[in-house]
Design an enzyme around this catalytic site. Structure first.
Site, PDB file in Angstrom:
ATOM      1  N   ASP A 272      25.581  80.273  35.062  1.00  0.00           N
ATOM      2  CA  ASP A 272      24.341  80.684  35.700  1.00  0.00           C
ATOM      3  C   ASP A 272      23.429  79.463  35.783  1.00  0.00           C
ATOM      4  O   ASP A 272      23.235  78.759  34.794  1.00  0.00           O
ATOM      5  CB  ASP A 272      23.695  81.799  34.859  1.00  0.00           C
ATOM      6  N   ILE A 273      22.883  79.190  36.976  1.00  0.00           N
ATOM      7  CA  ILE A 273      21.986  78.042  37.146  1.00  0.00           C
ATOM      8  C   ILE A 273      20.712  78.270  36.328  1.00  0.00           C
ATOM      9  O   ILE A 273      20.077  79.332  36.428  1.00  0.00           O
ATOM     10  CB  ILE A 273      21.639  77.828  38.623  1.00  0.00           C
ATOM     11  N   GLU A 315      22.210  83.549  41.395  1.00  0.00           N
ATOM     12  CA  GLU A 315      22.572  82.194  40.977  1.00  0.00           C
ATOM     13  C   GLU A 315      23.757  82.190  40.015  1.00  0.00           C
ATOM     14  O   GLU A 315      23.989  81.209  39.308  1.00  0.00           O
ATOM     15  CB  GLU A 315      21.364  81.500  40.327  1.00  0.00           C
TER      16      GLU A 315
END
Length: 408
Positions: A272-273, A315
């Site tokens: 996950d960003i 994301e």
């Protein structure tokens, strides 16, 4: 042409209609160049047949060479189109060599050693070989579907038919063996043409090509339709922003990998960003989309064809690695994490760093996809709370660098 032989025009007329259909399909799908080759092939057959039926050009020798050239060109285009559809490279030189040999022998047996029977065998056996060559290539293609198996049988039987039909019809057409002698003795050219047109060979040739040509056309149109349906399905499984699979595409492909023993061991990399909402809120959603697209490209370059990578949503990204244990999956995740930190994002301020938090879970015996995803997702959640920009693998301690500064 006499009224009694007008039915012979059915074959060329139908071929022209089929060529137009292929041309219309190609105009809407220009990326499929093999469809254009199919159109050219059927158009060439029509012109070659009309050349023979209408005796244009009128000279027997020139007519034989012109029609033979166009027939051979048409077969070359048809087989080359099939090879292009299956992504088979390197077939063109073989086909070109066979085509050149056919035309060379036609010239020899037309002008050097006049032999109609030899010309008949050269053309029919040569074309039969080209179709059998295509059948072998189709049989060896990977990932064949039902429509591909149908194509294989159509091309195999069509190729074999050139050999069987030729030998059978020549056996019941003894008049063909004396046409060269009659021509040498000064027989009227129109009489020779009429005698040839009335032979069992010529009659059965036109009938068999009409039926077989229709079967080939239907098989090719069926293949094109199947390709279009597969493309629509593929587009429905692709995330348009990143070019990776979407949730649906990932789930379908992942279940296939999990069902095949040859893909084991399997490991899931879930990441996950970090602080992506800050990027969106500060620089706008367009910038956020460009970051997602860049991350998608990075992942696409890192995976192998046997793996499946997807943007799971927002994301979040997932990669299911085939034939990969947890240790190798960790090394893969570390490469992606490090590459992401090094990547400059032109749409962000100079020096800004984008990072991500990773969770790695190796599939346990009997574990389904939902449980595997849940375990990896929990590890991502733990990595976030442990400081971000790091990797957690199953029950291992947090591993990775400290969180970078800037947009990350």
């Amino acid at each position: 042409m006499s009224e009694g032989r007008l039915y012979l025009l059915a074959g060329p007329a139908i071929s022209l209609i089929v060529a137009c259909v292929f041309l219309l399909v190609w105009r809407h799908h220009r990326e499929r160049r093999h469809v254009l080759l199919f159109a050219v092939a059927f158009c060439a057959y029509s012109f070659a047949a009309l050349s023979q039926l209408l005796h244009v050009p009128a000279d027997i020798g020139l007519n034989a060479m012109v029609s033979g050239l166009i027939y051979t060109f048409g077969i070359f285009c048809l087989v080359a189109g099939v090879m292009a559809r299956f992504g088979k490279k390197g077939a063109a030189p073989v086909l070109a060599a066979v085509a050149a040999l056919i035309l060379g022998l036609l010239y020899y047996f037309m002008y050097v050693d006049r032999n109609l029977v030899a010309r008949i065998y050269v053309q029919n056996f040569g074309y039969g070989f080209m179709f059998l060559f295509a059948a072998v290539q189709i049989f060896g293609a990977s990932g064949r579907r039902t429509v591909d198996r149908i194509l294989f049988w159509v091309f195999l039987l069509f190729g074999l038919h050139f050999f069987g039909r030729t030998m059978l019809t020549m056996a019941i057409s003894p008049e063909l063996f004396v046409l060269d002698r009659m021509r040498a003795e000064g027989a009227d050219g129109n009489a020779l043409v009429l005698l040839f047109a009335r032979s069992a060979f010529w009659q059965l040739l036109n009938f068999s090509l009409l039926v077989s040509g229709l079967l080939v056309a239907l098989a090719l149109l069926g293949a094109i339709a199947a390709d279009a349906m597969d493309e629509l399905k593929r587009q429905g499984s692709i995330d348009p922003l990143t070019g990776l699979a979407n949730r649906r595409g990932f789930d379908e492909r992942a279940r296939e990998l999990m069902a095949g023993r040859e893909s084991h061991p399997l490991s899931l990399v879930y990441f996950d960003i970090d602080r992506f909402k800050v990027i969106n809120d500060t620089f706008g959603h367009a910038t956020g989309d460009m970051v997602l697209a860049s991350v998608g490209g990075l992942v696409a370059r890192a995976v192998t064809p046997r793996d499946v990578a997807a943007r799971r949503g927002g994301e979040e990204f997932v990669v299911l690695l085939a034939r990969t244990g947890a240790r190798s999956a960790f090394r893969f995740a570390e490469r992606v994490r490090a590459e992401l930190r090094r990547t400059p994002f032109a749409m962000l301020p100079p020096g800004a760093i984008v990072t991500a938090s990773f969770g790695i879970a190796e599939r346990r015996p009997g574990e389904d996809l939902a449980d595997l995803l849940h375990r990896a997702d929990q590890l991502v959640y733990a990595a976030k709370h442990a400081g971000r920009d790091r990797i957690l693998a199953d029950d291992a301690a947090p591993v990775g660098s400290s969180m970078g500064h800037g947009a990350g």
